[in-house]
Design an enzyme around this catalytic site. Structure first.
Site, PDB file in Angstrom:
ATOM      1  N   GLN A 128     -45.098  39.433  73.569  1.00 52.97           N
ATOM      2  CA  GLN A 128     -44.589  40.529  74.389  1.00 52.97           C
ATOM      3  C   GLN A 128     -43.164  40.210  74.827  1.00 52.97           C
ATOM      4  O   GLN A 128     -42.941  39.229  75.536  1.00 52.97           O
ATOM      5  CB  GLN A 128     -45.512  40.673  75.609  1.00 52.97           C
ATOM      6  CG  GLN A 128     -45.103  41.700  76.618  1.00 52.97           C
ATOM      7  CD  GLN A 128     -45.610  41.335  78.010  1.00 52.97           C
ATOM      8  OE1 GLN A 128     -46.043  40.211  78.255  1.00 52.97           O
ATOM      9  NE2 GLN A 128     -45.561  42.283  78.925  1.00 52.97           N
ATOM     10  N   SER A 131     -39.649  40.467  79.792  1.00 54.91           N
ATOM     11  CA  SER A 131     -38.794  39.909  80.846  1.00 54.91           C
ATOM     12  C   SER A 131     -37.450  39.453  80.298  1.00 54.91           C
ATOM     13  O   SER A 131     -37.333  39.092  79.130  1.00 54.91           O
ATOM     14  CB  SER A 131     -39.480  38.705  81.498  1.00 54.91           C
ATOM     15  OG  SER A 131     -40.623  39.096  82.186  1.00 54.91           O
ATOM     16  N   GLU A 246     -52.208  44.311  81.371  1.00 60.56           N
ATOM     17  CA  GLU A 246     -51.845  42.913  81.589  1.00 60.56           C
ATOM     18  C   GLU A 246     -52.789  42.217  82.545  1.00 60.56           C
ATOM     19  O   GLU A 246     -53.236  41.112  82.301  1.00 60.56           O
ATOM     20  CB  GLU A 246     -50.420  42.800  82.121  1.00 60.56           C
ATOM     21  CG  GLU A 246     -49.998  41.345  82.339  1.00 60.56           C
ATOM     22  CD  GLU A 246     -48.517  41.192  82.672  1.00 60.56           C
ATOM     23  OE1 GLU A 246     -47.957  42.105  83.304  1.00 60.56           O
ATOM     24  OE2 GLU A 246     -47.958  40.157  82.311  1.00 60.56           O
TER      25      GLU A 246
END
Lengths: 403, 374
Positions: A128, A131, A246
């Site tokens: 993923q 961030s 998540e």
């Protein structure tokens, strides 16, 4: 009020257990975890493949994509039973828990049929790419640029905290396609082959010495427009789909010593020449942490009861990670205190109290910091207003930034 | 997995909430706090008419023979509205101890009266500022007469009888003492929570009949306190919920620096922490309810866990509710202190937090409970 399975649940549990008994061994108290990451991956991929061949992979996914179309309760029963066995599932947690559901919601039918079965069988590992150095809790502050070029997009920028990025085959990526509109409106979402030219991966060494995370640099990396998920500028909505999954994915993967291990340690260490377990201060700590462990355990049972009835769980489970992560950190630190001066030693990393002392700071941050989770409880459960925001309505490139 | 109250039990909760909203507004609690009456007699009459006093009493003793899960539901609702009645003394303590160890004659005599609300009972254990122990109980029974002093006794002012722990030739035993009898003096005492009534009971050679096996006084008391702890924990959780809701309402309405104070993270995180403590306590109470209604072997551990976590949740929510109200929370006029007072009184009424934490750990170490429940 009881803790029993319904007859259907019991039958399903027996079926799951039969497969596990035949193909794996139960966890033991003294399990050696002295394998390299490469060895772990081989073992994990073999186990995932075996599960997929026997229809035990990705239970809640549709059958045509490699799943089993199970109920939420059946998925939980499987997780409970599988959790008792010494089988590695960690490398797939993000792919199957977050990337898969996002692909199911947004990819084309052809793409789903191509990628999801390979994900389910463990042949492809996914990561993923969310961030960034200046986009953590404030994810929508991300700056990795996506610029259109014919039927491709050119990607430039940096992602960070990408778990498993160094061994992943594919990733889901959220980018900024338009910095001239407010931050949530200028995002576009893709999936990307991690072996694409222009992608550079650098592991990040953590305070516990491990390197599960990576920095991922994009330098003129090209992604076909066909790998866009959702409309241009709708990347935030797609991200929310991922993030909704998540907490389900990371909620229960924290490990570390709990009450039984602490009691055992206190029985084998001393304070003032007596077993530490006889010390009132030690006993009070045990009581406090037991109440937390027990409270989380029975909160989970309440959630399961709602699922078992086919209902929607209440908001109780929102407290799980915020309670567990801090408890884990404090309990590990207290365990080291019980070892007195010897607690300083770090001869090897097989001491679970020391290991957790050094890994638990990450648990309080990953998947939503303690602070963000308290905001979520306050806003979504208690209905308190959002903080006043100065960044929601102005163009992204006019929002004040730290760098 | 069926770790939830049933539809019927939730219906009972709805009925209880409706009844208590009408009959036990916070003004009724304040009236008892500020007035001279020991409890709200009108509310008590209503509770009796609703049949709640008969909840756990079997039908052959004039009750309605529901279970302890139903009593847990009622306890949570009574706790939520700080009901100023002797319900807890009469139900969680007196009725419970009679059900546990009274002989048939005693049950025939008292249970129908308790069910109908004609009699109020209580349990007299404490003798001042010390944890009751085999070494310090001074109340004594000789030749069927009891002498000594119990303080504080909840609802001692209005109870018709008290079950009293006393020394005797067998060691320590429980005795049933009718409080209208000769030699009994009652004195109403001031307490941290004047919305409830506490008394000093002095016995001077008053008639006392044994309850349960002679010599079993402490073991029965421990079992009784475990059962009552679960019921009081539901009251505490109810009170904690009400405190959190009060803080929520106030911080949404109160503006400072041009915005509702509930939009400041300092307040949001405080309220989130209250919610977390409350949720942990609530789930531990469910465990207690399960253990109580099944007489499970885990009951002592479940009771201590529910007690500790509900005590801490109510105390946290009550004190932070005052803090969330700022200066107004410190005034007599605002109702915050009603919860703050009740939180402290219920944290002490079955022995202190220290006692229960120590019990929790002892039970944990005594058994394989750790592996079974975690």
């Amino acid at each position: 009020m009881d803790f029993n399975d319904t007859p259907q649940e019991a039958a399903f549990r027996a079926q799951a257990r039969a497969f596990l008994d035949a193909n794996a061994s139960l966890k033991t108290e003294t399990m050696a975890v002295q394998e390299t990451e490469a060895e772990l991956l081989v073992r994990a991929k073999a186990w995932q493949k075996l599960k997929a061949e026997n229809n035990w992979a990705c239970l809640n996914w549709p059958k045509e994509y490699g799943g089993r179309a199970s109920t939420p309760m059946e998925r939980i029963i499987w997780d409970q039973e599988e959790g008792l066995f010494d089988v590695p599932t960690g490398p797939f947690a993000i792919g199957l828990g977050m990337c898969g559901p996002t692909m199911i919601a947004y990819a084309s039918e052809e793409q789903k049929r191509e990628h999801l079965p390979l994900m389910a069988s463990g042949e492809h590992i996914w990561c993923q790419l969310f961030s960034e150095p200046s986009a953590g809790s404030d994810l929508a502050n991300l700056r990795t640029r996506a610029e259109p070029d014919g039927d491709e997009w050119i990607i430039n920028g940096q992602k960070i905290w990408t778990s498993g990025g160094h061994y992943a085959d594919w990733g889901i990526l959220v980018t900024r396609s338009d910095p001239d509109v407010p931050k949530h409106k200028g995002l576009t979402f893709f999936f990307v082959n991690m072996h694409t030219p222009g992608i550079e991966i650098k592991p990040i060494k953590q305070i516990n010495g491990a390197a599960n995370f990576n920095e991922i640099y994009f330098t003129d990396a090209r992604i076909p427009d066909s790998q866009r998920l959702g409309e241009v500028g709708e990347g935030w909505a797609v991200s929310i789909t991922t993030l909704m999954n998540e907490r389900l994915a990371v909620g229960n993967i924290m490990r570390g010593p709990d009450i039984p291990e602490l009691i055992k340690l206190a029985e084998n260490t001393e304070i003032d020449g007596k077993p530490a377990i006889a010390n009132a201060a030690v006993r009070e700590k045990i009581a406090d942490w037991y109440c937390q462990s027990s409270g989380l355990n029975f909160t989970n049972y309440r959630t399961l009861s709602a699922l078992s009835r086919g209902g929607v769980p209440g908001p109780e489970n929102s407290i799980t990670k915020v309670v567990r992560a801090s408890k884990q950190q404090d309990l590990a630190s207290f365990g080291l205190d019980l070892m007195d001066m010897g607690g300083i030693l770090n001869e090897n990393m097989d001491d679970e109290f020391l290991h957790t002392y050094l890994s638990s700071p990450g648990s309080r941050i990953a998947g939503g910091t303690d602070e963000i989770l308290r905001n979520i409880i306050a806003e979504r459960v208690l209905g308190l207003p959002q903080d006043i925001r100065i960044d929601k309505t102005v163009a992204f490139n006019e929002v004040p930034n730290s760098s | 997995m069926n770790f939830e109250f049933s539809d019927d039990q939730n219906l009972l909760r709805d009925q209880a909430q409706g009844f208590l909203q009408r009959n036990c507004p916070i003004e009724a609690v304040r009236a008892v706090l500020e007035g001279d009456q020991a409890h709200d007699t009108k509310l008590w009459k209503g509770i009796v008419e609703m049949g709640w006093t008969a909840t756990t009493i079997p039908e052959n003793y004039g009750g309605i023979g529901l279970g302890h899960l139903e009593l847990c539901v009622l306890a949570e609702e009574l706790g939520r509205c700080l009901a100023p009645t002797p319900f807890s003394s009469s139900l969680y303590l007196a009725t419970e101890v009679l059900l546990m160890c009274a002989d048939d004659r005693q049950k025939q005599h008292w249970l129908p009266k308790l069910a109908e609300g004609v009699a109020i009972g209580t349990f007299a254990l404490a003798e001042g500022a010390k944890p009751p122990s085999k070494n310090n109980i001074e109340t004594r029974v000789q030749n069927g007469k009891i002498s000594g002093c119990k303080i504080p006794v909840p609802d001692g002012e209005v109870a018709d009888f008290a079950v009293v722990l006393a020394k005797d030739e067998a060691g320590h035993s429980l005795y049933l003492v009718e409080l209208k009898d000769q030699g009994v003096t009652r004195r109403t005492v001031k307490s941290v929570d004047p919305s409830r009534s506490y008394a000093e009971l002095s016995f001077a050679s008053s008639p006392a009949e044994p309850l349960g096996k002679l010599g079993d006084g402490f073991s029965i008391t421990d079992q009784l306190l475990n059962r009552a702890a679960i019921l009081f924990a539901f009251e505490q959780v109810g009170g904690a919920q009400a405190s959190l809701e009060m803080a929520r309402q106030y911080t949404l309405e109160r503006y400072a620096f041009g915005r509702p104070i509930a939009s400041f993270q300092a307040i949001k995180h405080k309220l989130a922490d209250m919610y977390i403590a409350l949720t942990l306590a609530h789930s531990n109470c469910y465990y207690g309810a399960w253990a109580l209604s099944n007489n499970a072997a885990e009951l002592p551990l479940a009771a201590a866990t529910a007690r500790v976590s509900a005590t801490e949740a109510f105390q946290l929510c009550a004190k932070e509710n005052i803090q969330s109200h700022g200066g107004m929370g410190f005034t007599w006029e605002f109702n915050c202190h009603l919860y703050y007072r009740r939180a402290k009184a219920t944290s002490l009424n079955l022995g202190s937090l220290n006692r229960w934490k120590e019990l929790l750990v002892s039970h944990l170490l005594d058994s394989n409970n750790v592996s079974k429940t975690l």
